[in-house]
Write a protein that holds these residues in place. Structure first.
Motif, mmCIF file in Angstrom:
data_model
loop_
_atom_site.group_PDB
_atom_site.id
_atom_site.type_symbol
_atom_site.label_atom_id
_atom_site.label_comp_id
_atom_site.label_asym_id
_atom_site.label_seq_id
_atom_site.Cartn_x
_atom_site.Cartn_y
_atom_site.Cartn_z
ATOM 1 N N GLU A 170 -14.333 79.854 33.750
ATOM 2 C CA GLU A 170 -13.794 81.112 33.246
ATOM 3 C C GLU A 170 -12.438 80.850 32.581
ATOM 4 N N LEU A 171 -12.346 81.164 31.300
ATOM 5 C CA LEU A 171 -11.126 80.895 30.549
ATOM 6 C C LEU A 171 -10.131 82.056 30.674
ATOM 7 N N ASN A 172 -8.859 81.749 30.518
ATOM 8 C CA ASN A 172 -7.812 82.768 30.570
ATOM 9 C C ASN A 172 -7.534 83.297 29.165
ATOM 10 N N SER A 173 -8.583 83.752 28.490
ATOM 11 C CA SER A 173 -8.464 84.301 27.143
ATOM 12 C C SER A 173 -8.516 85.824 27.224
ATOM 13 N N TRP A 174 -8.276 86.497 26.091
ATOM 14 C CA TRP A 174 -8.243 87.958 26.105
ATOM 15 C C TRP A 174 -9.571 88.540 26.571
ATOM 16 N N ASP A 175 -10.684 87.836 26.272
ATOM 17 C CA ASP A 175 -12.003 88.333 26.663
ATOM 18 C C ASP A 175 -12.515 87.691 27.943
ATOM 19 N N LYS A 176 -11.670 86.849 28.585
ATOM 20 C CA LYS A 176 -12.055 86.153 29.821
ATOM 21 C C LYS A 176 -13.393 85.432 29.625
ATOM 22 N N ALA A 177 -13.449 84.624 28.568
ATOM 23 C CA ALA A 177 -14.697 83.961 28.185
ATOM 24 C C ALA A 177 -15.232 83.084 29.313
ATOM 25 N N SER A 178 -16.549 83.075 29.420
ATOM 26 C CA SER A 178 -17.234 82.273 30.418
ATOM 27 C C SER A 178 -17.947 81.129 29.708
ATOM 28 N N VAL A 179 -17.514 79.880 29.985
ATOM 29 C CA VAL A 179 -18.138 78.701 29.393
ATOM 30 C C VAL A 179 -19.228 78.224 30.339
ATOM 31 N N ASN A 180 -20.454 78.390 29.936
ATOM 32 C CA ASN A 180 -21.585 78.037 30.788
ATOM 33 C C ASN A 180 -21.721 76.522 30.908
ATOM 34 N N LEU A 181 -22.093 76.066 32.100
ATOM 35 C CA LEU A 181 -22.215 74.641 32.387
ATOM 36 C C LEU A 181 -23.679 74.259 32.615
ATOM 37 N N PRO A 182 -24.018 72.998 32.375
ATOM 38 C CA PRO A 182 -25.409 72.562 32.578
ATOM 39 C C PRO A 182 -25.744 72.353 34.051
ATOM 40 N N PHE A 183 -27.037 72.091 34.279
ATOM 41 C CA PHE A 183 -27.554 71.700 35.587
ATOM 42 C C PHE A 183 -27.377 72.783 36.650
ATOM 43 N N GLY A 184 -27.934 73.942 36.373
ATOM 44 C CA GLY A 184 -27.886 75.032 37.339
ATOM 45 C C GLY A 184 -29.007 76.027 37.099
ATOM 46 N N ARG A 185 -28.708 77.269 37.375
ATOM 47 C CA ARG A 185 -29.667 78.360 37.175
ATOM 48 C C ARG A 185 -29.077 79.371 36.205
ATOM 49 N N GLY A 186 -29.964 80.046 35.483
ATOM 50 C CA GLY A 186 -29.514 81.040 34.525
ATOM 51 C C GLY A 186 -30.231 82.358 34.702
ATOM 52 N N GLY A 187 -29.542 83.434 34.383
ATOM 53 C CA GLY A 187 -30.130 84.766 34.460
ATOM 54 C C GLY A 187 -29.946 85.513 33.155
ATOM 55 N N ILE A 188 -31.017 86.118 32.676
ATOM 56 C CA ILE A 188 -30.972 86.946 31.474
ATOM 57 C C ILE A 188 -31.327 88.365 31.894
ATOM 58 N N ALA A 189 -30.382 89.287 31.711
ATOM 59 C CA ALA A 189 -30.609 90.685 32.075
ATOM 60 C C ALA A 189 -30.620 91.533 30.810
ATOM 61 N N VAL A 190 -31.595 92.424 30.717
ATOM 62 C CA VAL A 190 -31.775 93.250 29.524
ATOM 63 C C VAL A 190 -31.818 94.714 29.937
ATOM 64 N N GLY A 191 -31.089 95.550 29.216
ATOM 65 C CA GLY A 191 -31.050 96.973 29.517
ATOM 66 C C GLY A 191 -32.097 97.755 28.739
ATOM 67 N N GLU A 192 -32.143 99.036 28.986
ATOM 68 C CA GLU A 192 -33.064 99.904 28.258
ATOM 69 C C GLU A 192 -32.550 100.160 26.844
ATOM 70 N N LEU A 193 -33.486 100.413 25.926
ATOM 71 C CA LEU A 193 -33.121 100.704 24.547
ATOM 72 C C LEU A 193 -32.283 101.979 24.470
ATOM 73 N N ILE A 194 -31.270 101.953 23.630
ATOM 74 C CA ILE A 194 -30.410 103.113 23.411
ATOM 75 C C ILE A 194 -30.594 103.564 21.964
ATOM 76 N N ARG A 195 -31.072 104.770 21.773
ATOM 77 C CA ARG A 195 -31.312 105.305 20.431
ATOM 78 C C ARG A 195 -30.253 106.355 20.100
#
Length: 235
Positions: A170-195
């Protein structure tokens, strides 16, 4: 001199190429799960869509979309944006070089109006558009109205997406950027469509803007839950 060197096209190209190679490594060495399952099959009839994401949480989003969805990503014209643009191109994404702003002057300076028109054309041509919902250097995790305006004028729905990995820096930038690292697990979460209805007025646009913000926060929290960790606070 160091600043000038850092903005040299060869340097930016090299860094962008390395970034793309690194992100491919992260993608290959993490075991990703999608939540909810089957969400992309449900989304297919509504393509193209406008993929919404947060600044600082965007690095792995190119791998979150199905490979057969043609897509373009909106990236700022800054030096950092140039690096991201080179990486995005290496990952097979089309580019729209623009970003939003907090006022008309910033929008003009950053090519916001031109980018808006280009995004409308791309959506009409069948491209999914990926863009960060929050404004560069603005309050982190606060959606701007630009993405809602794009949904209104294009008639295309917004799809909130977040990606997290079990290992990251986790970087100390204005957006608190998260630099993802290899050799682990990943999650993709998707919300409902907004019209957003084409006839929506300013008051309604604010409601939809808040809906985008709330949905992105929800899917971001969910993405971290999928990898068994809590998201670091951005406040």
């Amino acid at each position: 001199m160091i600043k000038r060197l850092g903005r040299h096209p060869w340097v930016l190209s090299g860094v962008g190429t390395l970034l793309a190679a690194y992100l491919k490594l992260v993608n290959r060495t993490n075991r990703f799960v999608l939540d909810p399952e089957g969400i992309y099959d449900e989304t297919e009839p509504h393509l193209p869509v406008i993929v919404a994401m947060w600044h600082g949480q965007h690095f792995m989003v190119p791998f979150a979309k199905p490979a057969h969805w043609p897509a373009k990503v909106m990236i700022s014209r800054s030096a950092d944006g140039e690096v991201n643009a080179i990486a995005a191109r290496k990952l097979g994404l089309g580019l729209i070089r623009a970003s939003g702003g907090r006022n008309a002057r910033q929008i003009r300076k950053r090519g916001g109006m031109r980018g808006f028109i280009e995004a409308l054309r791309a959506l009409k041509d069948g491209y999914t558009i990926a863009m960060t919902a929050d404004i560069p250097k603005g309050p982190a995790r606060k959606s701007g109205v630009g993405i809602v305006q794009l949904a209104k004028h294009s008639g295309r729905p917004i799809l909130p997406v977040a990606v997290a990995t079990s290992r990251s820096i986790e970087l100390n930038s204005w957006d608190k950027a998260s630099v993802n690292l290899p050799f682990g697990r990943g999650g993709i979460a998707v919300g409902e469509l907004i019209r957003v209805p084409v006839e929506a007025g300013d008051d309604e646009l604010e409601i939809f803007r808040q809906q985008v913000e709330d949905s992105l926060n929800t899917v971001t929290t969910r993405a971290y839950e999928l990898v068994g960790r809590a998201e670091k606070s951005v406040t």
